[in-house]
Design a protein around this motif. Structure first.
Motif, PDB file in Angstrom:
ATOM      1  N   ARG A 141      35.614  51.359  55.857  1.00  0.00           N
ATOM      2  CA  ARG A 141      34.550  51.608  55.155  1.00  0.00           C
ATOM      3  C   ARG A 141      33.805  50.372  54.767  1.00  0.00           C
ATOM      4  NH1 ARG A 141      34.925  54.209  49.009  1.00  0.00           N
ATOM      5  NH2 ARG A 141      32.785  53.813  48.309  1.00  0.00           N
ATOM      6  N   ALA A 142      34.705  49.271  54.567  1.00  0.00           N
ATOM      7  CA  ALA A 142      34.053  48.040  54.176  1.00  0.00           C
ATOM      8  C   ALA A 142      33.215  47.377  55.436  1.00  0.00           C
ATOM      9  CB  ALA A 142      35.031  47.063  53.969  1.00  0.00           C
ATOM     10  N   VAL A 143      33.834  47.528  56.649  1.00  0.00           N
ATOM     11  CA  VAL A 143      33.176  47.143  57.776  1.00  0.00           C
ATOM     12  C   VAL A 143      31.790  47.794  57.998  1.00  0.00           C
ATOM     13  CG1 VAL A 143      33.115  47.204  60.268  1.00  0.00           C
ATOM     14  CG2 VAL A 143      34.981  45.996  58.991  1.00  0.00           C
ATOM     15  N   GLN A 144      31.654  49.074  57.567  1.00  0.00           N
ATOM     16  CA  GLN A 144      30.596  49.923  57.831  1.00  0.00           C
ATOM     17  C   GLN A 144      29.430  49.544  56.816  1.00  0.00           C
ATOM     18  OE1 GLN A 144      32.530  53.896  57.934  1.00  0.00           O
ATOM     19  NE2 GLN A 144      33.068  53.624  59.907  1.00  0.00           N
ATOM     20  N   ALA A 145      29.800  49.227  55.637  1.00  0.00           N
ATOM     21  CA  ALA A 145      28.898  48.660  54.785  1.00  0.00           C
ATOM     22  C   ALA A 145      28.362  47.455  54.895  1.00  0.00           C
ATOM     23  CB  ALA A 145      29.593  48.503  53.342  1.00  0.00           C
ATOM     24  N   ALA A 158      28.029  40.354  48.094  1.00  0.00           N
ATOM     25  CA  ALA A 158      29.121  39.780  48.691  1.00  0.00           C
ATOM     26  C   ALA A 158      28.967  39.633  50.265  1.00  0.00           C
ATOM     27  CB  ALA A 158      30.485  41.165  48.697  1.00  0.00           C
ATOM     28  N   GLY A 159      29.644  38.766  50.729  1.00  0.00           N
ATOM     29  CA  GLY A 159      29.394  38.709  52.384  1.00  0.00           C
ATOM     30  C   GLY A 159      30.886  39.031  52.904  1.00  0.00           C
ATOM     31  N   SER A 160      32.043  39.042  52.448  1.00  0.00           N
ATOM     32  CA  SER A 160      33.231  39.329  53.022  1.00  0.00           C
ATOM     33  C   SER A 160      34.129  40.229  51.997  1.00  0.00           C
ATOM     34  CB  SER A 160      34.087  38.000  53.261  1.00  0.00           C
ATOM     35  OG  SER A 160      33.074  37.151  54.117  1.00  0.00           O
ATOM     36  N   ILE A 161      35.004  41.023  52.652  1.00  0.00           N
ATOM     37  CA  ILE A 161      36.045  41.482  51.907  1.00  0.00           C
ATOM     38  C   ILE A 161      37.290  40.830  52.310  1.00  0.00           C
ATOM     39  CG2 ILE A 161      36.491  43.570  53.592  1.00  0.00           C
ATOM     40  CD1 ILE A 161      37.388  45.110  51.133  1.00  0.00           C
ATOM     41  N   ASP A 176      33.125  49.037  44.932  1.00  0.00           N
ATOM     42  CA  ASP A 176      33.511  49.429  46.152  1.00  0.00           C
ATOM     43  C   ASP A 176      32.543  48.723  47.254  1.00  0.00           C
ATOM     44  OD1 ASP A 176      30.704  50.664  46.036  1.00  0.00           O
ATOM     45  OD2 ASP A 176      31.427  52.524  45.630  1.00  0.00           O
ATOM     46  N   PRO A 177      32.921  48.697  48.232  1.00  0.00           N
ATOM     47  CA  PRO A 177      32.010  48.081  49.100  1.00  0.00           C
ATOM     48  C   PRO A 177      30.688  47.973  49.164  1.00  0.00           C
ATOM     49  CG  PRO A 177      33.976  48.996  50.587  1.00  0.00           C
ATOM     50  CD  PRO A 177      33.936  49.582  49.224  1.00  0.00           C
ATOM     51  N   GLU A 178      30.047  49.186  48.978  1.00  0.00           N
ATOM     52  CA  GLU A 178      28.538  49.355  48.849  1.00  0.00           C
ATOM     53  C   GLU A 178      27.980  48.694  47.531  1.00  0.00           C
ATOM     54  OE1 GLU A 178      30.481  52.424  51.337  1.00  0.00           O
ATOM     55  OE2 GLU A 178      30.727  51.932  49.277  1.00  0.00           O
ATOM     56  N   ALA A 179      28.700  48.725  46.631  1.00  0.00           N
ATOM     57  CA  ALA A 179      28.369  48.076  45.292  1.00  0.00           C
ATOM     58  C   ALA A 179      28.531  46.434  45.603  1.00  0.00           C
ATOM     59  CB  ALA A 179      29.087  48.554  44.042  1.00  0.00           C
ATOM     60  N   ALA A 180      29.574  46.137  46.205  1.00  0.00           N
ATOM     61  CA  ALA A 180      29.888  44.782  46.496  1.00  0.00           C
ATOM     62  C   ALA A 180      28.430  44.249  47.238  1.00  0.00           C
ATOM     63  CB  ALA A 180      31.090  44.661  47.140  1.00  0.00           C
ATOM     64  N   ILE A 181      28.192  45.011  48.199  1.00  0.00           N
ATOM     65  CA  ILE A 181      27.105  44.447  49.192  1.00  0.00           C
ATOM     66  C   ILE A 181      25.767  44.329  48.191  1.00  0.00           C
ATOM     67  CG2 ILE A 181      25.362  45.224  50.843  1.00  0.00           C
ATOM     68  CD1 ILE A 181      27.619  44.149  52.431  1.00  0.00           C
ATOM     69  N   GLY A 220      47.883  52.985  55.395  1.00  0.00           N
ATOM     70  CA  GLY A 220      47.009  53.431  54.365  1.00  0.00           C
ATOM     71  C   GLY A 220      45.917  52.821  53.873  1.00  0.00           C
ATOM     72  N   TRP A 221      45.619  51.453  54.381  1.00  0.00           N
ATOM     73  CA  TRP A 221      44.533  50.730  54.160  1.00  0.00           C
ATOM     74  C   TRP A 221      43.416  50.764  55.367  1.00  0.00           C
ATOM     75  CZ3 TRP A 221      46.867  45.384  52.425  1.00  0.00           C
ATOM     76  CH2 TRP A 221      47.582  45.549  51.099  1.00  0.00           C
ATOM     77  N   ALA A 222      43.766  51.478  56.453  1.00  0.00           N
ATOM     78  CA  ALA A 222      42.714  51.370  57.494  1.00  0.00           C
ATOM     79  C   ALA A 222      41.412  52.054  57.142  1.00  0.00           C
ATOM     80  CB  ALA A 222      43.411  52.352  58.566  1.00  0.00           C
ATOM     81  N   ARG A 223      41.457  53.346  56.373  1.00  0.00           N
ATOM     82  CA  ARG A 223      40.210  54.064  56.133  1.00  0.00           C
ATOM     83  C   ARG A 223      39.288  52.976  55.092  1.00  0.00           C
ATOM     84  NH1 ARG A 223      40.469  59.781  54.050  1.00  0.00           N
ATOM     85  NH2 ARG A 223      41.249  60.119  56.266  1.00  0.00           N
ATOM     86  N   ALA A 224      39.927  52.422  54.055  1.00  0.00           N
ATOM     87  CA  ALA A 224      39.212  51.348  53.145  1.00  0.00           C
ATOM     88  C   ALA A 224      38.404  50.351  53.996  1.00  0.00           C
ATOM     89  CB  ALA A 224      40.370  50.981  52.201  1.00  0.00           C
TER      90      ALA A 224
END
Length: 360
Positions: free
Chosen positions: A107-111, A83-86, A74-79, A100-104
């Motif tokens: 979350r990536a931006v907030q991480a 990771a620098g970008s999704i 998930d984004p937090e684990a990727a950080i 349906g992808w908006a929430r995900a």
């Protein structure tokens, strides 16, 4: 978290990136969403296959999402993994970003991840995403938007050496051939770099300009910007686009030939294709005609331009038939003929007669 907390959001199109190729923050987390169709995930497959060292893992939203064999993060684990970008690794029909992808993505931006998209729809179209990026100090990159402030082409010669892949048609191996040649040249110790001019190439290289989004007057200037002045022995291996023989996309090919000022050209073709893709009744040119026309155009800005090889897709042919065809074409045209998927591209590298960087 993001390294520049509170920094201004920057997207392709911001004045801060004027006339400069986009630069992406690697490594990547590949966002696969809820997609189960391999063709829709072709961007993700390309990144996995060409730059595995720049991919930390995949983020799948459902159990039925296709598995690329990468680590699920998930984004937090990727950080945490660096990771620098999704990167949106899927290309849904129509190029829209599913609601349906908006929430995900939020979350990536907030991480603290930059978000990178090659879709037609802008990341700004995702409700709240731009504001969240501003708050987190990260960037949204729409790689199919050209930077502003691109100049017109000048035709002025600049130092460095350049190879451009051109084709008898579109979707015929120009990107793959350029990537394979750049990799082989680097392995031989040559100072060489792949230069991207399309969305997937930009994601692989981490920088570039999508030429098909540039206003016609500025395409040659964009090609000059993609391949700037360099050391006299440095080689830029430039990803070609379109074809001079395609009724729809000849313009982008001509602009690349003029702006790239190639010293060397490699002609990409297909062993079994007989008509221009999507244009029934338009036959593929002969290889001799394709070389003649491309040289005529290239020599407007570089009188010394020459063909150094042919790259042919022979996958539909049995192995011996493919080898026989490549030998025949090499003999007919006096330059190496290879299939980057089935044979070594080193003969074309040898034809360049370039020196390893440690021999300067």
């Amino acid at each position: 978290m993001a390294s520049a907390q509170g920094a201004k959001i920057q997207r392709v199109g911001d004045s801060s990136t004027a006339s400069q190729p986009i630069v992406l923050r690697k490594p990547y987390l590949l966002f696969l969403g809820d997609v189960s169709d391999p063709l829709t995930l072709k961007t993700a497959f390309g990144l996995r296959d060409w730059i595995p060292g720049d991919v930390v893992g995949q983020w799948r939203l459902t159990k039925t999402t296709l598995d690329l064999g990468l680590t699920d993060l998930d984004p937090e684990a990727a950080i945490t993994a660096g990771a620098g970008s999704i990167v949106i690794g899927a290309a849904p029909s129509g190029g829209a970003i599913p609601s349906g992808w908006a929430r995900a993505l939020l979350r990536a931006v907030q991480a603290g991840l930059d978000v990178v998209s090659g879709l037609h729809a802008s990341l700004d179209s995702v409700p709240g995403l731009a504001a969240a990026a501003d708050r987190s100090g990260v960037r949204l990159h729409d790689v199919r938007k050209a930077p502003p402030g691109l100049p017109v082409g000048t035709g002025a010669r600049r130092p460095g050496r350049r190879l451009l892949t051109v084709g008898t048609d579109c979707a015929i191996g120009k990107k793959y051939t350029a990537l394979a040649l750049a990799r082989a040249m680097q392995a031989a110790g040559v100072d060489a770099e792949f230069r991207a001019t399309g969305q997937t190439g930009i994601l692989i290289a981490g920088t570039g300009i999508a030429l098909d989004t540039v206003v016609a007057d500025f395409m040659a200037g964009a090609a000059e910007a993609v391949s700037p002045a360099a050391h006299p022995e440095h080689w830029d291996v430039i990803e070609g686009q379109g074809s001079l023989f395609h009724p729809s996309y000849a313009g982008i090919s001509l602009a690349l030939l003029h702006g790239s000022q190639p010293d060397a050209l490699v002609l990409c073709t297909d062993a079994t294709r007989v008509e221009i893709d999507g244009c029934p009744g338009y036959p593929l040119p002969s290889l001799a005609e394709a070389m003649r026309r491309n040289l005529e155009a290239a020599r407007l800005t570089n009188a010394a331009a020459r063909f150094v090889g042919i790259a042919i897709n022979t996958l539909p042919l049995p192995g011996e038939a493919a080898a026989t065809l490549m030998r025949r074409l090499a003999d007919e045209h006096g330059i190496p003929c290879v299939d980057p998927l089935r044979s070594d591209v080193q003969p074309i590298v040898d034809a360049l007669e370039c020196r390893p960087s440690n021999s300067r």
